[in-house]
Scaffold this motif. Structure first.
Motif, PDB file in Angstrom:
ATOM      1  N   GLU A  84     -46.411   4.025 -33.221  1.00  0.00           N
ATOM      2  CA  GLU A  84     -45.048   3.639 -32.860  1.00  0.00           C
ATOM      3  C   GLU A  84     -44.056   4.630 -33.439  1.00  0.00           C
ATOM      4  O   GLU A  84     -44.275   5.211 -34.498  1.00  0.00           O
ATOM      5  CB  GLU A  84     -44.727   2.218 -33.355  1.00  0.00           C
ATOM      6  N   SER A  85     -42.992   4.831 -32.688  1.00  0.00           N
ATOM      7  CA  SER A  85     -41.914   5.694 -33.159  1.00  0.00           C
ATOM      8  C   SER A  85     -40.897   4.818 -33.879  1.00  0.00           C
ATOM      9  O   SER A  85     -40.272   3.953 -33.268  1.00  0.00           O
ATOM     10  CB  SER A  85     -41.264   6.414 -31.977  1.00  0.00           C
ATOM     11  N   VAL A  86     -40.757   5.033 -35.171  1.00  0.00           N
ATOM     12  CA  VAL A  86     -39.896   4.182 -36.003  1.00  0.00           C
ATOM     13  C   VAL A  86     -38.671   4.978 -36.434  1.00  0.00           C
ATOM     14  O   VAL A  86     -38.783   6.048 -37.036  1.00  0.00           O
ATOM     15  CB  VAL A  86     -40.660   3.682 -37.245  1.00  0.00           C
ATOM     16  N   SER A  87     -37.498   4.463 -36.119  1.00  0.00           N
ATOM     17  CA  SER A  87     -36.254   5.126 -36.505  1.00  0.00           C
ATOM     18  C   SER A  87     -35.943   4.818 -37.965  1.00  0.00           C
ATOM     19  O   SER A  87     -35.942   3.655 -38.375  1.00  0.00           O
ATOM     20  CB  SER A  87     -35.114   4.645 -35.609  1.00  0.00           C
ATOM     21  N   LEU A  88     -35.666   5.836 -38.746  1.00  0.00           N
ATOM     22  CA  LEU A  88     -35.497   5.661 -40.198  1.00  0.00           C
ATOM     23  C   LEU A  88     -34.403   4.658 -40.560  1.00  0.00           C
ATOM     24  O   LEU A  88     -34.619   3.812 -41.439  1.00  0.00           O
ATOM     25  CB  LEU A  88     -35.252   7.017 -40.864  1.00  0.00           C
ATOM     26  N   PRO A  89     -33.218   4.676 -39.930  1.00  0.00           N
ATOM     27  CA  PRO A  89     -32.209   3.689 -40.323  1.00  0.00           C
ATOM     28  C   PRO A  89     -32.559   2.262 -39.926  1.00  0.00           C
ATOM     29  O   PRO A  89     -31.910   1.320 -40.390  1.00  0.00           O
ATOM     30  CB  PRO A  89     -30.939   4.176 -39.610  1.00  0.00           C
ATOM     31  N   VAL A  90     -33.549   2.090 -39.071  1.00  0.00           N
ATOM     32  CA  VAL A  90     -34.055   0.748 -38.759  1.00  0.00           C
ATOM     33  C   VAL A  90     -35.008   0.304 -39.866  1.00  0.00           C
ATOM     34  O   VAL A  90     -34.967  -0.844 -40.329  1.00  0.00           O
ATOM     35  CB  VAL A  90     -34.756   0.724 -37.389  1.00  0.00           C
ATOM     36  N   ALA A  91     -35.866   1.225 -40.303  1.00  0.00           N
ATOM     37  CA  ALA A  91     -36.815   0.907 -41.379  1.00  0.00           C
ATOM     38  C   ALA A  91     -36.100   0.689 -42.708  1.00  0.00           C
ATOM     39  O   ALA A  91     -36.490  -0.166 -43.502  1.00  0.00           O
ATOM     40  CB  ALA A  91     -37.845   2.033 -41.511  1.00  0.00           C
ATOM     41  N   VAL A  92     -35.049   1.470 -42.949  1.00  0.00           N
ATOM     42  CA  VAL A  92     -34.280   1.367 -44.196  1.00  0.00           C
ATOM     43  C   VAL A  92     -32.793   1.272 -43.824  1.00  0.00           C
ATOM     44  O   VAL A  92     -32.075   2.284 -43.797  1.00  0.00           O
ATOM     45  CB  VAL A  92     -34.539   2.576 -45.116  1.00  0.00           C
ATOM     46  N   PRO A  93     -32.301   0.078 -43.502  1.00  0.00           N
ATOM     47  CA  PRO A  93     -30.918  -0.069 -43.024  1.00  0.00           C
ATOM     48  C   PRO A  93     -29.859   0.513 -43.966  1.00  0.00           C
ATOM     49  O   PRO A  93     -28.812   0.979 -43.501  1.00  0.00           O
ATOM     50  CB  PRO A  93     -30.764  -1.583 -42.873  1.00  0.00           C
ATOM     51  N   ALA A  94     -30.136   0.504 -45.256  1.00  0.00           N
ATOM     52  CA  ALA A  94     -29.160   1.033 -46.210  1.00  0.00           C
ATOM     53  C   ALA A  94     -28.941   2.534 -46.049  1.00  0.00           C
ATOM     54  O   ALA A  94     -27.960   3.083 -46.558  1.00  0.00           O
ATOM     55  CB  ALA A  94     -29.614   0.730 -47.643  1.00  0.00           C
ATOM     56  N   MET A  95     -29.838   3.212 -45.303  1.00  0.00           N
ATOM     57  CA  MET A  95     -29.695   4.649 -45.079  1.00  0.00           C
ATOM     58  C   MET A  95     -28.820   4.974 -43.866  1.00  0.00           C
ATOM     59  O   MET A  95     -28.566   6.147 -43.578  1.00  0.00           O
ATOM     60  CB  MET A  95     -31.076   5.297 -44.887  1.00  0.00           C
ATOM     61  N   ALA A  96     -28.354   3.961 -43.143  1.00  0.00           N
ATOM     62  CA  ALA A  96     -27.599   4.222 -41.914  1.00  0.00           C
ATOM     63  C   ALA A  96     -26.374   5.098 -42.168  1.00  0.00           C
ATOM     64  O   ALA A  96     -26.010   5.927 -41.328  1.00  0.00           O
ATOM     65  CB  ALA A  96     -27.183   2.906 -41.264  1.00  0.00           C
ATOM     66  N   ASP A  97     -25.738   4.943 -43.324  1.00  0.00           N
ATOM     67  CA  ASP A  97     -24.521   5.696 -43.614  1.00  0.00           C
ATOM     68  C   ASP A  97     -24.802   7.135 -44.026  1.00  0.00           C
ATOM     69  O   ASP A  97     -23.884   7.926 -44.189  1.00  0.00           O
ATOM     70  CB  ASP A  97     -23.716   5.001 -44.714  1.00  0.00           C
ATOM     71  N   ARG A  98     -26.102   7.486 -44.183  1.00  0.00           N
ATOM     72  CA  ARG A  98     -26.459   8.848 -44.583  1.00  0.00           C
ATOM     73  C   ARG A  98     -27.542   9.417 -43.663  1.00  0.00           C
ATOM     74  O   ARG A  98     -28.320  10.278 -44.071  1.00  0.00           O
ATOM     75  CB  ARG A  98     -26.922   8.869 -46.042  1.00  0.00           C
ATOM     76  N   THR A  99     -27.576   8.914 -42.438  1.00  0.00           N
ATOM     77  CA  THR A  99     -28.587   9.375 -41.487  1.00  0.00           C
ATOM     78  C   THR A  99     -27.922   9.831 -40.190  1.00  0.00           C
ATOM     79  O   THR A  99     -27.004   9.175 -39.685  1.00  0.00           O
ATOM     80  CB  THR A  99     -29.597   8.259 -41.161  1.00  0.00           C
ATOM     81  N   ILE A 100     -28.400  10.952 -39.661  1.00  0.00           N
ATOM     82  CA  ILE A 100     -27.996  11.435 -38.340  1.00  0.00           C
ATOM     83  C   ILE A 100     -29.230  11.434 -37.459  1.00  0.00           C
ATOM     84  O   ILE A 100     -30.250  12.047 -37.803  1.00  0.00           O
ATOM     85  CB  ILE A 100     -27.389  12.845 -38.411  1.00  0.00           C
ATOM     86  N   VAL A 101     -29.162  10.718 -36.348  1.00  0.00           N
ATOM     87  CA  VAL A 101     -30.270  10.627 -35.401  1.00  0.00           C
ATOM     88  C   VAL A 101     -30.005  11.581 -34.243  1.00  0.00           C
ATOM     89  O   VAL A 101     -28.925  11.558 -33.640  1.00  0.00           O
ATOM     90  CB  VAL A 101     -30.429   9.186 -34.874  1.00  0.00           C
ATOM     91  N   LEU A 102     -30.982  12.418 -33.925  1.00  0.00           N
ATOM     92  CA  LEU A 102     -30.887  13.362 -32.811  1.00  0.00           C
ATOM     93  C   LEU A 102     -31.786  12.898 -31.673  1.00  0.00           C
ATOM     94  O   LEU A 102     -32.909  12.448 -31.902  1.00  0.00           O
ATOM     95  CB  LEU A 102     -31.315  14.764 -33.252  1.00  0.00           C
ATOM     96  N   ASN A 103     -31.288  13.025 -30.445  1.00  0.00           N
ATOM     97  CA  ASN A 103     -32.091  12.600 -29.298  1.00  0.00           C
ATOM     98  C   ASN A 103     -31.519  13.250 -28.040  1.00  0.00           C
ATOM     99  O   ASN A 103     -30.575  14.038 -28.109  1.00  0.00           O
ATOM    100  CB  ASN A 103     -32.098  11.070 -29.191  1.00  0.00           C
ATOM    101  N   GLY A 104     -32.083  12.906 -26.887  1.00  0.00           N
ATOM    102  CA  GLY A 104     -31.609  13.455 -25.630  1.00  0.00           C
ATOM    103  C   GLY A 104     -32.487  13.019 -24.481  1.00  0.00           C
ATOM    104  O   GLY A 104     -33.490  12.316 -24.674  1.00  0.00           O
ATOM    105  N   VAL A 105     -32.121  13.446 -23.291  1.00  0.00           N
ATOM    106  CA  VAL A 105     -32.840  13.022 -22.086  1.00  0.00           C
ATOM    107  C   VAL A 105     -33.966  13.974 -21.699  1.00  0.00           C
ATOM    108  O   VAL A 105     -34.744  13.682 -20.787  1.00  0.00           O
ATOM    109  CB  VAL A 105     -31.876  12.875 -20.891  1.00  0.00           C
ATOM    110  N   ALA A 106     -34.084  15.114 -22.348  1.00  0.00           N
ATOM    111  CA  ALA A 106     -34.960  16.189 -21.877  1.00  0.00           C
ATOM    112  C   ALA A 106     -36.411  15.773 -21.702  1.00  0.00           C
ATOM    113  O   ALA A 106     -37.014  16.006 -20.640  1.00  0.00           O
ATOM    114  CB  ALA A 106     -34.873  17.383 -22.834  1.00  0.00           C
ATOM    115  N   LYS A 107     -36.995  15.165 -22.720  1.00  0.00           N
ATOM    116  CA  LYS A 107     -38.435  14.898 -22.703  1.00  0.00           C
ATOM    117  C   LYS A 107     -38.766  13.583 -22.000  1.00  0.00           C
ATOM    118  O   LYS A 107     -39.702  13.513 -21.200  1.00  0.00           O
ATOM    119  CB  LYS A 107     -38.980  14.875 -24.129  1.00  0.00           C
ATOM    120  N   THR A 108     -37.995  12.539 -22.279  1.00  0.00           N
ATOM    121  CA  THR A 108     -38.289  11.223 -21.714  1.00  0.00           C
ATOM    122  C   THR A 108     -38.131  11.188 -20.203  1.00  0.00           C
ATOM    123  O   THR A 108     -38.903  10.528 -19.507  1.00  0.00           O
ATOM    124  CB  THR A 108     -37.368  10.159 -22.355  1.00  0.00           C
TER     125      THR A 108
END
Length: 413
Positions: free
Chosen positions: A230-254
């Protein structure tokens, strides 16, 4: 009077023609290999390319239709907000909650010109000169260049096939210094296809939280996982990190949309606002037709993505079996993305077609020359002794290409 500069690239020591900042950037090895393979094919050679990380499927029809309609709508012929179409930012926020369980607002989303721009702007926004960035290796070729361009210092943390190319908290802690500000995380991984477990993501997130670090997490392969991973997003696993996390994504691969150039970054609103300010001077808005296509993609079902994943899964198993049968090649089974990263360290120092193989750069060149197969050497990803092969190509080409490699490598003495 001084000597005039020539057009050959030479200059006076006081005024170099190319800035050190830009002159120090290495060419993208993956794009270079892909370009060489395409040039050879255009010249009539039957080259099979395993270099580019690009789905071989067409963009789904509904997305193309949305773009066609957008072309005819005059509102898309004008400037739009630099941070992205408001409705696309809203849709990306909704898609993020749907797909990863991470609840964000549209104000936390910045639409970028592809995933690469998201990478560059993320580092440019939070990294100051001298800040150290922990960079697990093997890494995607763009990461160290983006870090360096921002003035940061990449600190490589290397994992090998014995740990499925996954770094541990212990390794990260050993590399941490008072100058460490950011950890880069990519799961599922390019170039290895490795996927961190929920437990590993949680442990890394809690460690980053404890030490006040930022995490930039690249999740562009989120839907390409296999064997129960499973692909687990870090701020979901550790909610307290949301204020210090940048998530990168896009439409290219999916959605098989590499050429449409739409990515995004998700982060705290102050970071997104600052990155949007940079983008307003750098590129302004992403092309509106591409944004309208992306809106259709992220708002629609994932049926096409699931069909692609089934094909990639089949090819994954095939390529691992074929590569593992070659003497001197050790190929772990990846659990994500569409790459394999076999070790060929056992072939280094041996002879092939009268040449002693010095490194994997030379081995890749020999494979291209004699087998007409393009692969990317591990040096491009920070780890000599490996090759990266993308299996995002047709089944027949995949089998033919690896068979040619096998026949050539059987000559190694």
């Amino acid at each position: 009077m001084g000597t005039p500069e020539t057009t050959t690239g030479t200059s006076t020591s006081e005024h170099p023609r190319i800035s050190k900042r830009i002159g120090g950037i290495a060419e993208s090895a993956t794009l270079a290999v892909d370009a060489k393979a395409k040039a050879l094919k255009a010249a009539g050679r039957p080259v099979i390319g395993f270099g580019a990380g690009e789905p071989d499927f067409p963009t789904p029809g509904a997305i193309v239709s949305a773009a066609q309609a957008a072309c005819a709508d005059p509102k898309n012929h004008r400037y739009t907000p630099a941070a992205g179409l408001p409705e696309l930012r809203e849709a990306v926020a909704a898609k993020t909650k749907r797909d990863s369980g991470y609840e964000v607002t549209a104000a936390q989303v910045l639409i970028t010109n592809g995933g690469k721009q998201a990478v560059y702007q993320a580092f440019a926004t939070i990294v100051d000169p001298g800040d150290e960035v922990l960079l697990p290796a093997p890494y995607w070729t763009t990461y160290p260049e983006a870090i360096t361009l921002a003035g940061g210092v990449p600190v490589q943390v290397t994992a090998d096939e014995s740990t499925d190319y996954l770094v541990t908290v212990e390794q990260l802690e050993a590399a941490r210094t008072p100058k460490t500000k950011v950890l880069l995380l990519c799961s599922p991984s390019n170039p290895t296809g490795s996927v961190y477990t929920r437990e590993q993501i949680t442990a890394i997130g809690e460690w980053a939280l404890e030490h006040g670090l930022w995490v930039i997490t690249d999740e562009i392969y989120e839907h390409l996982v296999y064997d129960g991973a499973e692909s687990v997003s870090l701020p979901v696993a550790v909610p307290a990190m949301a204020d210090r996390t940048i998530v990168l994504n896009g439409v290219a691969k999916t959605y098989a949309m590499t050429g449409w150039r739409v990515g995004w970054l998700i982060g705290p609103t102050d970071v997104v606002k600052a990155a949007a300010n940079l983008q307003s001077h750098l590129t302004s808005n992403v092309a509106n037709v591409s944004q309208r296509a992306a809106l259709e993609a992220v708002s629609g079902p994932l049926d096409a993505a699931h069909e692609m994943r089934e094909a990639f899964d089949r090819r994954r198993r095939t390529i691992v079996d074929l590569l593992s049968a070659i003497p001197g090649v050790e190929c772990p089974t990846p659990k994500g993305a569409f790459y394999v990263y076999p070790s060929v360290k056992a072939l280094i120092g041996k002879e092939l077609r009268g040449v002693t193989i010095a490194d994997t750069v030379q081995l890749a060149a020999l494979i291209l020359e004699h087998a007409e197969v393009a692969v990317v050497p591990g040096e491009a990803f920070g780890t000599p002794g490996y090759l990266r092969l993308s299996y995002a190509l047709g089944d027949d080409d995949l089998k033919t290409g690896v068979t040619r490699m096998a026949e050539l490598l059987a000559e190694v003495k």
